[in-house]
Scaffold this motif. Structure first.
Motif, PDB file in Angstrom:
ATOM      1  N   SER A   1      35.035  35.991 108.013  1.00 59.20           N
ATOM      2  CA  SER A   1      36.265  35.237 107.763  1.00 59.20           C
ATOM      3  C   SER A   1      35.988  33.882 107.129  1.00 59.20           C
ATOM      4  CB  SER A   1      37.056  35.072 109.059  1.00 59.20           C
ATOM      5  OG  SER A   1      36.288  34.353 110.009  1.00 59.20           O
ATOM      6  N   GLN A   2      34.911  33.233 107.615  1.00 57.70           N
ATOM      7  CA  GLN A   2      34.590  31.917 107.082  1.00 57.70           C
ATOM      8  C   GLN A   2      34.121  32.001 105.622  1.00 57.70           C
ATOM      9  OE1 GLN A   2      31.749  30.212 109.706  1.00 57.70           O
ATOM     10  NE2 GLN A   2      32.143  28.135 108.964  1.00 57.70           N
TER      11      GLN A   2
ATOM     12  N   MET B   1      36.994  32.704 103.318  1.00 59.23           N
ATOM     13  CA  MET B   1      37.792  31.499 103.131  1.00 59.23           C
ATOM     14  C   MET B   1      37.093  30.552 102.165  1.00 59.23           C
ATOM     15  SD  MET B   1      40.656  30.333 103.682  1.00 59.23           S
ATOM     16  CE  MET B   1      41.316  31.419 104.927  1.00 59.23           C
ATOM     17  N   ASN B   2      35.787  30.469 102.293  1.00 65.01           N
ATOM     18  CA  ASN B   2      35.006  29.587 101.431  1.00 65.01           C
ATOM     19  C   ASN B   2      35.195  29.904  99.950  1.00 65.01           C
ATOM     20  OD1 ASN B   2      32.509  29.185  99.758  1.00 65.01           O
ATOM     21  ND2 ASN B   2      31.959  27.909 101.510  1.00 65.01           N
TER      22      ASN B   2
ATOM     23  N   SER C   1      37.428  31.860  98.643  1.00 71.37           N
ATOM     24  CA  SER C   1      38.854  31.892  98.279  1.00 71.37           C
ATOM     25  C   SER C   1      39.334  30.501  97.891  1.00 71.37           C
ATOM     26  CB  SER C   1      39.704  32.396  99.442  1.00 71.37           C
ATOM     27  OG  SER C   1      39.337  33.708  99.753  1.00 71.37           O
ATOM     28  N   ILE C   2      38.887  29.486  98.650  1.00 69.27           N
ATOM     29  CA  ILE C   2      39.336  28.122  98.355  1.00 69.27           C
ATOM     30  C   ILE C   2      38.813  27.674  96.986  1.00 69.27           C
ATOM     31  CG2 ILE C   2      39.040  25.696  99.036  1.00 69.27           C
ATOM     32  CD1 ILE C   2      39.280  26.621 101.925  1.00 69.27           C
TER      33      ILE C   2
ATOM     34  N   LYS D   1      47.996  23.578 106.639  1.00 69.61           N
ATOM     35  CA  LYS D   1      47.621  24.992 106.730  1.00 69.61           C
ATOM     36  C   LYS D   1      48.810  25.776 107.253  1.00 69.61           C
ATOM     37  CE  LYS D   1      42.700  24.478 107.347  1.00 69.61           C
ATOM     38  NZ  LYS D   1      41.548  24.534 108.220  1.00 69.61           N
TER      39      LYS D   1
ATOM     40  N   VAL E   1      38.257  30.296 111.417  1.00 69.10           N
ATOM     41  CA  VAL E   1      39.213  30.013 110.340  1.00 69.10           C
ATOM     42  C   VAL E   1      40.589  29.975 110.985  1.00 69.10           C
ATOM     43  CG1 VAL E   1      40.265  30.913 108.254  1.00 69.10           C
ATOM     44  CG2 VAL E   1      37.803  31.115 108.586  1.00 69.10           C
TER      45      VAL E   1
ATOM     46  N   ILE F   1      45.708  29.436 106.718  1.00 68.85           N
ATOM     47  CA  ILE F   1      45.554  29.487 105.261  1.00 68.85           C
ATOM     48  C   ILE F   1      45.870  28.102 104.707  1.00 68.85           C
ATOM     49  CG2 ILE F   1      46.439  30.522 103.146  1.00 68.85           C
ATOM     50  CD1 ILE F   1      45.519  32.821 104.573  1.00 68.85           C
TER      51      ILE F   1
END
Ligand SMILES: Nc1ncnc2c1ncn2[C@@H]1O[C@H](COP(=O)(O)OP(=O)(O)O)[C@@H](O)[C@H]1O
Ligand SMILES: [Mg+2]
Lengths: 272, 374
Positions: B55-56, B59-60, B62-63, B186, B215, B218
């Motif tokens: 998940s982390q 997210m990394n 994706s950002i 978020k 996480v 979003i």
């Protein structure tokens, strides 16, 4: 210039013209592209504008379609003085133009080109969207009428031949119900069959009551459909003649500014 | 003569049948789609255990991708309209700095600082566009000038006012501000707690946040990216204005002659690009809590690269927002993925160059099929 009784300047018309251009001048810096050109057009007629390359034909019709503002001279549209600020004004007045070089955008689809600047819209939840379905249907229908079979409305204009592009441009102008249709050398890049297609289209459009300005430097093409013929030379009108009052040879001579071509023609054995 | 075959009523026998699969594949986004699949396959094979796909990790990248997407949408529409904006990176630095100066130095409420910055930057975008359409100069030159002008101000202003090039303390003043949370907040936090409680995503196993998901929501940055992509895509393909964007970039003269207000379209696209850059800057400032004079360096090129990977034509008139978004995704995944895979970071450029070249060759091939270019 030789005195030719078949030519009348400022011909008195039986019908009232829809557009009258009086003594139009256009200067580009020090270049005088138009030095006082007068011209008129009635509905349901095809008025041919003839002249050699550089005579000022394109420049002249661009003042009629709002692309250029004339340096001097007046335009009367349906008897009212008109000042077109940009092409949009001319288009909304009912003047559709198929320009010599830049009629279509090759990267865009036929249907997007067809409706460029005139996109049909449909409101969904208060927001207006491009009605692509309608645009596609109309495009396919109009193309079929013109005898062009598209693979689909999304086919890019770049995949069409020169003649097909010209036909799309004409179909577009006709579809939007123009009162005046200006065609700038629509036949000069076309083959024989495509040319006769375009000439037939002009005839059809004229019979629907549209006034057609047909630019050409080919006398035979002009004589095939024209009702009146105006010859431009070096930014000036040499005169206007009616159908039947002038022979192809006389027109040809006039376009070239008289004698030189006659001599040339002699040496080429009348093939020009 | 070419017209030797008489076409028949039902169809033209000279038109080759194209299989539905081929037709579905031949689209501007194809290069981006192929690239995305290739990049994900590569990293799934070589970096699966690196934490890139927990998940982390997700997210990394994706950002990072979302950041590229935000500026790519603006650059994409502008490029299709036939223009470039090289001042995007400087605009990002400038916008961030203005928010910091307004809110920290001048103690304005943060919402006001953000709104004034948006107005200012969009006006500069309009000025860029106005100069381009008025003078007829290439936008490349005009916006290159603004690249320097804006960067100069971004360094000069904080140095003169605060005697430093980084202004911090924005997190404190932005606390509880309604507009700041639209850029720095978020969403869906409840969902992530639920996912964590049900063991679907990782949770902290020690420390003060034990049991909470690693996480925890979003970031709004992602929402902005998705929102802008949807907006850009709908605008381009589903509206009248979208047709004008294509027309303006395809052939400005032909578009003008058909009654398309080309200048207005172009100026608006410069404004939209500036808007996207400001969104990027605001999200970044809210995340870091500070504004730095060197923020946004080279972002204009990264945006343009993403757009070109996504299938747009550099000379305008052709392209896709979805393609540009995929280009940005590829960019983000490669940049972060190499980091996860433990590859020497300088090799990122090699990778990027190879992908850029591959995508552009593929895109050119596809475009020729679609548009009949020769
Ligand atoms: N935008 C322009 N700027 C300067 N000169 C022009 C421009 N447009 C046309 N001209 C000049 O005006 C003259 C007439 O051109 P044009 O109207 O295109 O001729 P035609 O269409 O009859 O071949 C040419 O000498 C051309 O060089
Ligand atoms: Mg011409």
């Amino acid at each position: 210039m030789t005195e030719d009784t078949k030519f009348h300047h400022g011909d008195a018309q039986a019908k009232k013209p829809i557009i009258r251009m009086v003594d139009i001048q256009k200067h580009f810096g020090s270049v005088i592209a138009l030095a006082g050109v007068s011209f008129d057009l009635c509905s349901g007629e095809c008025h041919c504008l003839l002249g050699d390359n550089g005579a000022g034909k394109s420049t002249f019709i661009k003042t009629m379609s709002g692309v250029h503002k004339p340096t001097a001279g007046e335009i009367f549209f349906e008897d009212r003085p008109m000042h077109f600020e940009d092409p949009r004004d001319a288009i909304s007045a009912g003047i559709a133009t198929v320009h010599q070089h830049l009629a279509m955008i090759p990267l865009m689809s036929v249907s997007r080109n067809f409706f460029m600047g005139n996109e049909p819209t449909r409101k969904v939840g208060g927001i207006s969207f491009f009605d692509k379905k309608l645009a596609d249907e109309i495009t396919m229908e109009e193309m079929r009428k013109m005898g062009i079979n598209l693979r689909g409305p999304d086919q890019a204009v770049g995949t069409l031949s020169g003649g097909e592009r010209q036909t799309v441009a004409i179909a577009r102008a006709v579809h939007f119900g123009a009162k005046i249709l200006i065609l700038d050398e629509p036949t000069s890049a076309l083959g024989v069959r495509q040319t006769s297609n375009v000439l037939a289209t002009i005839d059809k459009v004229r019979s629907q009551g549209v006034g057609v300005v047909f630019i050409s430097h080919n006398v035979r093409h002009a004589l095939a459909v024209g009702d009146r013929f105006t010859v431009l030379n070096r930014g000036k009108t040499l005169g206007t003649a009616r159908r039947g009052e002038i022979t192809p040879e006389e027109l040809q001579d006039l376009m070239a500014g008289g004698q030189e071509l006659a001599q040339l023609e002699g040496s080429l054995g009348g093939t020009v | 003569m070419s017209e030797t075959v008489q076409s028949t009523a039902g169809g033209d026998e000279r038109i080759k049948e194209i299989s539905p699969l081929r037709r579905a594949l031949i689209r501007p986004e194809l290069g981006g789609m192929v690239g995305t699949v290739a990049v994900f396959t590569f990293f799934l094979l070589f970096a699966f255990d690196s934490g890139m796909f927990n998940s982390q990790g997700i997210m990394n990248w994706s950002i990072v991708s979302a950041q590229f997407m935000i500026i790519a949408v603006g650059a994409c529409l502008l490029m299709i309209a036939g223009e470039f904006d090289l001042s995007v990176g400087s605009m990002i630095g400038f916008a961030g700095m203005m928010i910091a100066i307004f809110s920290v130095t001048l103690s304005w409420p943060v919402w006001m600082a953000i709104l004034v910055t948006f107005a200012l930057c969009v006006t500069i975008g309009a000025l860029n566009g106005y100069i381009v359409v008025r003078t007829g100069l290439p936008s490349f030159i005009v916006t290159l000038a603004f690249l320097f002008i804006l960067r100069g101000f971004t360094i000069y202003l904080p140095q003169t006012i605060e005697r430093k090039t980084i202004i911090g303390g924005i997190k404190d003043v932005a606390e509880g501000d309604w507009l700041a949370s639209i850029f720095g907040g978020k969403v869906f936090q409840g969902l992530f707690v639920w996912l964590g409680d049900n063991g679907l995503i990782e949770t902290f196993s020690r420390g003060s946040r034990e049991g909470q998901p690693v996480v925890d929501g979003i970031p709004m940055l992602l929402i902005w990216a998705i929102g802008l992509i949807i907006f850009g895509h709908v605008l381009l393909t589903k509206t009248k204005f979208g047709n004008w964007i294509f027309a303006a970039g395809g052939d400005a003269e032909a578009a003008r002659n058909s009654g398309v207000p080309v200048n207005r379209v172009k100026v608006l696209m410069f404004m939209f690009t500036a808007f996207c850059a400001t969104v990027f800057a605001t999200c970044q400032v809210m995340e870091f809590g500070s504004a730095g004079a060197d923020r946004g360096l080279l972002k204009e090129f990264e945006a343009i690269i993403a757009v070109v990977i996504g299938g747009a034509l550099l000379t305008g008139g052709y392209g896709s927002v979805l393609g540009a978004a995929l280009g940005a995704l590829i960019f983000g995944v490669v940049q972060q993925g190499l980091f996860f895979a433990g590859v020497e970071s300088s090799l990122f450029r090699v990778f990027l160059g190879v992908i850029l070249l591959g995508a552009v060759i593929l895109n050119t091939y596809i475009r020729r099929i679609i548009t009949g270019e020769r």
